[in-house]
Design a protein around this motif. Structure first.
Motif, PDB file in Angstrom:
ATOM      1  N   MET A 198      20.899  51.401  48.871  1.00  0.00           N
ATOM      2  CA  MET A 198      21.171  50.302  48.013  1.00  0.00           C
ATOM      3  C   MET A 198      22.876  50.365  47.668  1.00  0.00           C
ATOM      4  SD  MET A 198      19.801  48.602  44.448  1.00  0.00           S
ATOM      5  CE  MET A 198      19.766  50.025  43.297  1.00  0.00           C
ATOM      6  N   SER A 199      23.113  48.919  47.639  1.00  0.00           N
ATOM      7  CA  SER A 199      24.804  49.000  47.245  1.00  0.00           C
ATOM      8  C   SER A 199      25.155  49.102  46.062  1.00  0.00           C
ATOM      9  CB  SER A 199      25.284  47.663  48.208  1.00  0.00           C
ATOM     10  OG  SER A 199      25.146  47.737  49.510  1.00  0.00           O
ATOM     11  N   GLU A 200      26.263  49.316  45.905  1.00  0.00           N
ATOM     12  CA  GLU A 200      26.878  49.212  44.508  1.00  0.00           C
ATOM     13  C   GLU A 200      27.676  47.948  44.013  1.00  0.00           C
ATOM     14  OE1 GLU A 200      26.722  51.674  42.100  1.00  0.00           O
ATOM     15  OE2 GLU A 200      25.280  52.497  43.446  1.00  0.00           O
ATOM     16  N   PRO A 201      27.551  47.505  42.971  1.00  0.00           N
ATOM     17  CA  PRO A 201      28.416  46.244  42.715  1.00  0.00           C
ATOM     18  C   PRO A 201      29.653  46.375  43.133  1.00  0.00           C
ATOM     19  CG  PRO A 201      27.018  46.848  40.853  1.00  0.00           C
ATOM     20  CD  PRO A 201      26.973  48.158  41.723  1.00  0.00           C
ATOM     21  N   ILE A 202      30.167  45.202  43.340  1.00  0.00           N
ATOM     22  CA  ILE A 202      31.719  45.131  43.300  1.00  0.00           C
ATOM     23  C   ILE A 202      32.687  44.414  42.269  1.00  0.00           C
ATOM     24  CG2 ILE A 202      33.551  44.085  44.933  1.00  0.00           C
ATOM     25  CD1 ILE A 202      31.260  43.877  47.065  1.00  0.00           C
ATOM     26  N   SER A 203      33.279  45.293  41.850  1.00  0.00           N
ATOM     27  CA  SER A 203      34.223  44.760  40.602  1.00  0.00           C
ATOM     28  C   SER A 203      35.426  44.043  41.395  1.00  0.00           C
ATOM     29  CB  SER A 203      35.003  45.848  39.891  1.00  0.00           C
ATOM     30  OG  SER A 203      35.963  45.607  39.080  1.00  0.00           O
ATOM     31  N   LEU A 204      35.296  42.468  41.116  1.00  0.00           N
ATOM     32  CA  LEU A 204      36.466  41.733  41.428  1.00  0.00           C
ATOM     33  C   LEU A 204      37.852  42.010  40.742  1.00  0.00           C
ATOM     34  CD1 LEU A 204      34.760  38.361  41.814  1.00  0.00           C
ATOM     35  CD2 LEU A 204      35.341  39.963  43.687  1.00  0.00           C
ATOM     36  N   THR A 205      37.686  42.682  39.473  1.00  0.00           N
ATOM     37  CA  THR A 205      38.827  42.767  38.705  1.00  0.00           C
ATOM     38  C   THR A 205      39.322  44.243  39.546  1.00  0.00           C
ATOM     39  OG1 THR A 205      37.936  42.208  36.574  1.00  0.00           O
ATOM     40  CG2 THR A 205      39.738  43.836  36.564  1.00  0.00           C
ATOM     41  N   GLY A 206      38.559  45.149  39.841  1.00  0.00           N
ATOM     42  CA  GLY A 206      39.283  46.441  40.329  1.00  0.00           C
ATOM     43  C   GLY A 206      39.569  46.045  41.894  1.00  0.00           C
ATOM     44  N   ALA A 207      38.951  45.120  42.570  1.00  0.00           N
ATOM     45  CA  ALA A 207      39.546  44.826  44.101  1.00  0.00           C
ATOM     46  C   ALA A 207      40.937  44.011  43.905  1.00  0.00           C
ATOM     47  CB  ALA A 207      38.268  43.880  44.538  1.00  0.00           C
ATOM     48  N   LEU A 208      40.890  43.043  42.907  1.00  0.00           N
ATOM     49  CA  LEU A 208      42.342  42.545  42.707  1.00  0.00           C
ATOM     50  C   LEU A 208      43.257  43.581  42.402  1.00  0.00           C
ATOM     51  CD1 LEU A 208      41.164  39.206  41.160  1.00  0.00           C
ATOM     52  CD2 LEU A 208      42.201  39.456  43.450  1.00  0.00           C
ATOM     53  N   ALA A 209      43.097  44.359  41.614  1.00  0.00           N
ATOM     54  CA  ALA A 209      43.852  45.556  41.052  1.00  0.00           C
ATOM     55  C   ALA A 209      44.466  46.373  42.273  1.00  0.00           C
ATOM     56  CB  ALA A 209      43.576  46.323  39.929  1.00  0.00           C
ATOM     57  N   SER A 210      43.748  46.312  43.437  1.00  0.00           N
ATOM     58  CA  SER A 210      44.040  47.382  44.339  1.00  0.00           C
ATOM     59  C   SER A 210      45.124  46.961  45.422  1.00  0.00           C
ATOM     60  CB  SER A 210      42.722  47.603  45.131  1.00  0.00           C
ATOM     61  OG  SER A 210      42.314  46.738  46.172  1.00  0.00           O
ATOM     62  N   PHE A 211      45.527  45.757  45.104  1.00  0.00           N
ATOM     63  CA  PHE A 211      46.747  45.288  46.081  1.00  0.00           C
ATOM     64  C   PHE A 211      47.622  44.297  45.263  1.00  0.00           C
ATOM     65  CE2 PHE A 211      43.360  42.067  46.621  1.00  0.00           C
ATOM     66  CZ  PHE A 211      44.093  41.083  46.735  1.00  0.00           C
ATOM     67  N   ASP A 212      48.982  44.027  45.989  1.00  0.00           N
ATOM     68  CA  ASP A 212      49.976  43.223  45.291  1.00  0.00           C
ATOM     69  C   ASP A 212      50.241  42.138  46.190  1.00  0.00           C
ATOM     70  OD1 ASP A 212      50.143  44.601  42.750  1.00  0.00           O
ATOM     71  OD2 ASP A 212      51.278  46.129  43.937  1.00  0.00           O
ATOM     72  N   ALA A 213      49.953  42.289  47.430  1.00  0.00           N
ATOM     73  CA  ALA A 213      50.416  41.292  48.427  1.00  0.00           C
ATOM     74  C   ALA A 213      50.069  39.878  48.118  1.00  0.00           C
ATOM     75  CB  ALA A 213      49.911  41.600  49.911  1.00  0.00           C
ATOM     76  N   LEU A 214      50.732  38.935  48.038  1.00  0.00           N
ATOM     77  CA  LEU A 214      50.449  37.607  48.170  1.00  0.00           C
ATOM     78  C   LEU A 214      49.980  36.788  49.123  1.00  0.00           C
ATOM     79  CD1 LEU A 214      53.384  36.417  45.731  1.00  0.00           C
ATOM     80  CD2 LEU A 214      51.041  36.993  45.182  1.00  0.00           C
ATOM     81  N   TRP A 215      49.079  35.765  48.942  1.00  0.00           N
ATOM     82  CA  TRP A 215      48.699  35.142  50.073  1.00  0.00           C
ATOM     83  C   TRP A 215      48.021  35.900  51.209  1.00  0.00           C
ATOM     84  CZ3 TRP A 215      47.640  30.351  48.601  1.00  0.00           C
ATOM     85  CH2 TRP A 215      48.689  29.832  47.879  1.00  0.00           C
ATOM     86  N   SER A 216      47.496  36.942  51.022  1.00  0.00           N
ATOM     87  CA  SER A 216      47.092  38.108  51.825  1.00  0.00           C
ATOM     88  C   SER A 216      45.380  38.290  51.522  1.00  0.00           C
ATOM     89  CB  SER A 216      47.658  39.135  52.002  1.00  0.00           C
ATOM     90  OG  SER A 216      47.475  39.969  52.950  1.00  0.00           O
ATOM     91  N   PRO A 217      44.347  37.368  51.738  1.00  0.00           N
ATOM     92  CA  PRO A 217      43.211  37.585  51.360  1.00  0.00           C
ATOM     93  C   PRO A 217      42.421  38.900  51.796  1.00  0.00           C
ATOM     94  CG  PRO A 217      43.454  35.635  52.370  1.00  0.00           C
ATOM     95  CD  PRO A 217      44.751  36.387  52.699  1.00  0.00           C
ATOM     96  N   ARG A 218      41.637  39.569  51.027  1.00  0.00           N
ATOM     97  CA  ARG A 218      40.901  40.672  51.186  1.00  0.00           C
ATOM     98  C   ARG A 218      39.430  40.377  51.129  1.00  0.00           C
ATOM     99  NH1 ARG A 218      45.818  41.732  51.299  1.00  0.00           N
ATOM    100  NH2 ARG A 218      46.776  43.975  50.690  1.00  0.00           N
ATOM    101  N   ILE A 219      38.798  40.826  52.181  1.00  0.00           N
ATOM    102  CA  ILE A 219      37.227  40.445  52.152  1.00  0.00           C
ATOM    103  C   ILE A 219      36.470  41.625  51.305  1.00  0.00           C
ATOM    104  CG2 ILE A 219      35.226  40.668  53.588  1.00  0.00           C
ATOM    105  CD1 ILE A 219      37.036  39.914  56.025  1.00  0.00           C
ATOM    106  N   VAL A 220      35.885  41.173  50.455  1.00  0.00           N
ATOM    107  CA  VAL A 220      35.321  41.930  49.386  1.00  0.00           C
ATOM    108  C   VAL A 220      33.606  42.258  49.756  1.00  0.00           C
ATOM    109  CG1 VAL A 220      36.727  41.864  47.660  1.00  0.00           C
ATOM    110  CG2 VAL A 220      34.842  40.242  47.680  1.00  0.00           C
ATOM    111  N   THR A 221      32.985  41.453  50.408  1.00  0.00           N
ATOM    112  CA  THR A 221      31.740  41.607  50.840  1.00  0.00           C
ATOM    113  C   THR A 221      31.445  40.136  51.917  1.00  0.00           C
ATOM    114  OG1 THR A 221      29.485  41.912  50.191  1.00  0.00           O
ATOM    115  CG2 THR A 221      30.780  40.204  49.039  1.00  0.00           C
ATOM    116  N   THR A 222      30.396  40.269  52.621  1.00  0.00           N
ATOM    117  CA  THR A 222      29.734  39.240  53.493  1.00  0.00           C
ATOM    118  C   THR A 222      28.409  38.726  52.800  1.00  0.00           C
ATOM    119  OG1 THR A 222      28.804  40.896  54.795  1.00  0.00           O
ATOM    120  CG2 THR A 222      31.095  40.147  55.334  1.00  0.00           C
ATOM    121  N   VAL A 223      28.201  37.456  53.174  1.00  0.00           N
ATOM    122  CA  VAL A 223      26.553  36.899  52.803  1.00  0.00           C
ATOM    123  C   VAL A 223      26.351  36.182  54.171  1.00  0.00           C
ATOM    124  CG1 VAL A 223      25.723  35.161  51.484  1.00  0.00           C
ATOM    125  CG2 VAL A 223      27.652  36.399  50.247  1.00  0.00           C
ATOM    126  N   ASN A 224      25.482  36.662  54.733  1.00  0.00           N
ATOM    127  CA  ASN A 224      24.868  36.080  56.155  1.00  0.00           C
ATOM    128  C   ASN A 224      26.094  36.162  56.875  1.00  0.00           C
ATOM    129  OD1 ASN A 224      22.325  35.420  55.183  1.00  0.00           O
ATOM    130  ND2 ASN A 224      23.070  33.763  54.070  1.00  0.00           N
TER     131      ASN A 224
END
Length: 124
Positions: free
Chosen positions: A1-27
């Protein structure tokens, strides 16, 4: 089973602007987060709509017929084939749904900034 993803934590992990990060996939879709400030490039996605959710701040999406303003909690979908330019004067955090492999600058665009997948380090 996967763990929940904290969007707050994911956003805090980088500073680059206009550089999207993939946090998960759906289909076959990527769920991407990004920090944005200033203007992005005019671009068009010929084969997919582009979904925006503002997590924090305010985002403007310029369309050739006007500007759509999104505030925290607002969503907007740019239909496929519609030229647009996201921007944020004071900065914003956004979440986007896009088919996996979609270029963040679309199929037709102005000059291309650098975008990197946080998981693989490969350009998006």
């Amino acid at each position: 089973m996967s763990e929940p993803i904290s969007l707050t934590g994911a956003l805090a992990s980088f500073d680059a602007l206009w550089s999207p990060r993939i946090v998960t996939t759906v289909n076959d879709y990527d769920v991407r987060i990004a920090k944005v400030q200033g203007e992005h490039v005019w671009h068009t996605h010929d084969h997919t709509d582009e979904f925006f959710l503002v997590l924090d701040g305010e985002l403007q999406i310029a369309l050739r017929e006007g500007v759509v303003t999104l505030r925290r909690g607002d969503v907007f979908t740019v239909p496929r084939g519609v030229e647009h330019r996201p921007s944020s004067a004071a900065g914003a955090a956004i979440l986007m749904f896009e088919p996996s492999g979609t270029l963040t600058v679309g199929d037709r665009h102005d000059g291309v900034p650098d975008h990197v997948d946080a998981t693989t380090g490969h350009p998006l």
